[in-house]
Design a protein around this motif. Structure first.
Motif, PDB file in Angstrom:
ATOM      1  N   ALA A   4      85.492  84.574  24.809  1.00 46.99           N
ATOM      2  CA  ALA A   4      86.646  83.988  24.123  1.00 46.99           C
ATOM      3  C   ALA A   4      86.366  83.878  22.635  1.00 46.99           C
ATOM      4  O   ALA A   4      85.462  83.165  22.216  1.00 46.99           O
ATOM      5  CB  ALA A   4      86.954  82.625  24.711  1.00 46.99           C
ATOM      6  N   ARG A   5      87.121  84.616  21.830  1.00 46.79           N
ATOM      7  CA  ARG A   5      86.980  84.509  20.388  1.00 46.79           C
ATOM      8  C   ARG A   5      87.687  83.264  19.878  1.00 46.79           C
ATOM      9  O   ARG A   5      87.319  82.717  18.848  1.00 46.79           O
ATOM     10  CB  ARG A   5      87.557  85.749  19.709  1.00 46.79           C
ATOM     11  CG  ARG A   5      86.785  87.002  20.057  1.00 46.79           C
ATOM     12  CD  ARG A   5      87.285  88.212  19.298  1.00 46.79           C
ATOM     13  NE  ARG A   5      86.668  89.424  19.785  1.00 46.79           N
ATOM     14  CZ  ARG A   5      85.451  89.836  19.447  1.00 46.79           C
ATOM     15  NH1 ARG A   5      84.724  89.121  18.630  1.00 46.79           N
ATOM     16  NH2 ARG A   5      84.961  90.957  19.922  1.00 46.79           N
ATOM     17  N   ILE A   6      88.715  82.822  20.613  1.00 49.22           N
ATOM     18  CA  ILE A   6      89.449  81.615  20.247  1.00 49.22           C
ATOM     19  C   ILE A   6      89.417  80.670  21.430  1.00 49.22           C
ATOM     20  O   ILE A   6      89.774  81.045  22.546  1.00 49.22           O
ATOM     21  CB  ILE A   6      90.885  81.965  19.830  1.00 49.22           C
ATOM     22  CG1 ILE A   6      90.840  82.793  18.550  1.00 49.22           C
ATOM     23  CG2 ILE A   6      91.713  80.708  19.641  1.00 49.22           C
ATOM     24  CD1 ILE A   6      92.155  83.293  18.059  1.00 49.22           C
ATOM     25  N   LYS A   7      88.986  79.445  21.180  1.00 49.71           N
ATOM     26  CA  LYS A   7      88.823  78.458  22.245  1.00 49.71           C
ATOM     27  C   LYS A   7      89.605  77.198  21.922  1.00 49.71           C
ATOM     28  O   LYS A   7      90.085  77.019  20.803  1.00 49.71           O
ATOM     29  CB  LYS A   7      87.338  78.094  22.415  1.00 49.71           C
ATOM     30  CG  LYS A   7      86.459  79.244  22.837  1.00 49.71           C
ATOM     31  CD  LYS A   7      85.022  78.787  22.950  1.00 49.71           C
ATOM     32  CE  LYS A   7      84.127  79.927  23.392  1.00 49.71           C
ATOM     33  NZ  LYS A   7      82.718  79.507  23.477  1.00 49.71           N
ATOM     34  N   LYS A   8      89.695  76.308  22.901  1.00 51.32           N
ATOM     35  CA  LYS A   8      90.371  75.026  22.723  1.00 51.32           C
ATOM     36  C   LYS A   8      89.672  74.230  21.618  1.00 51.32           C
ATOM     37  O   LYS A   8      88.450  74.171  21.560  1.00 51.32           O
ATOM     38  CB  LYS A   8      90.329  74.248  24.043  1.00 51.32           C
ATOM     39  CG  LYS A   8      91.032  72.929  23.998  1.00 51.32           C
ATOM     40  CD  LYS A   8      90.976  72.254  25.352  1.00 51.32           C
ATOM     41  CE  LYS A   8      91.579  70.879  25.297  1.00 51.32           C
ATOM     42  NZ  LYS A   8      91.529  70.215  26.592  1.00 51.32           N
TER      43      LYS A   8
END
Length: 105
Positions: A4-8
């Motif tokens: 995941a390159r973008i996470k929460k």
């Protein structure tokens, strides 16, 4: 998606669409669908009739998921950057390409 390159919890900027240029925090990530929900962005309006549970009815606004390709990480100066992965001390960490800063803390 392998990683995941973008996470929460990440700060992101919207790259395209009606909310282009807006920034917000990722409140939910759906890696299997390739979508993210960003706070204050991509607001969907639903017209609801009054019911027993909700006697008021009216317009209900909520954040709708958007494709992960429409958002990018934000650097400290507020500009979009891509993310790359590096191994540091045997751990895989995310690095901002523009600045070289480590995203994972």
């Amino acid at each position: 998606m392998a990683s995941a390159r973008i996470k929460k919890g990440d700060k992101v900027i919207v790259l395209s669409g009606k909310d282009k240029g807006k920034t917000g925090e990722v409140t939910m990530s759906m890696p299997k669908d390739g979508k993210v929900v960003v706070s204050g962005v991509n607001i969907a309006v639903r017209h609801t009739k009054p019911t027993q549970g909700d006697p008021q009815g009216g317009l209900k606004r909520s954040e709708a998921p958007m494709h992960v390709s429409k958002v990018a990480h934000v650097t400290a100066d507020g500009k979009a950057t891509r993310v790359r992965f590096e191994t540091k001390d045997g751990k895989k960490v995310r690095i901002a390409v523009k600045t070289g800063d480590q995203i994972d803390v």
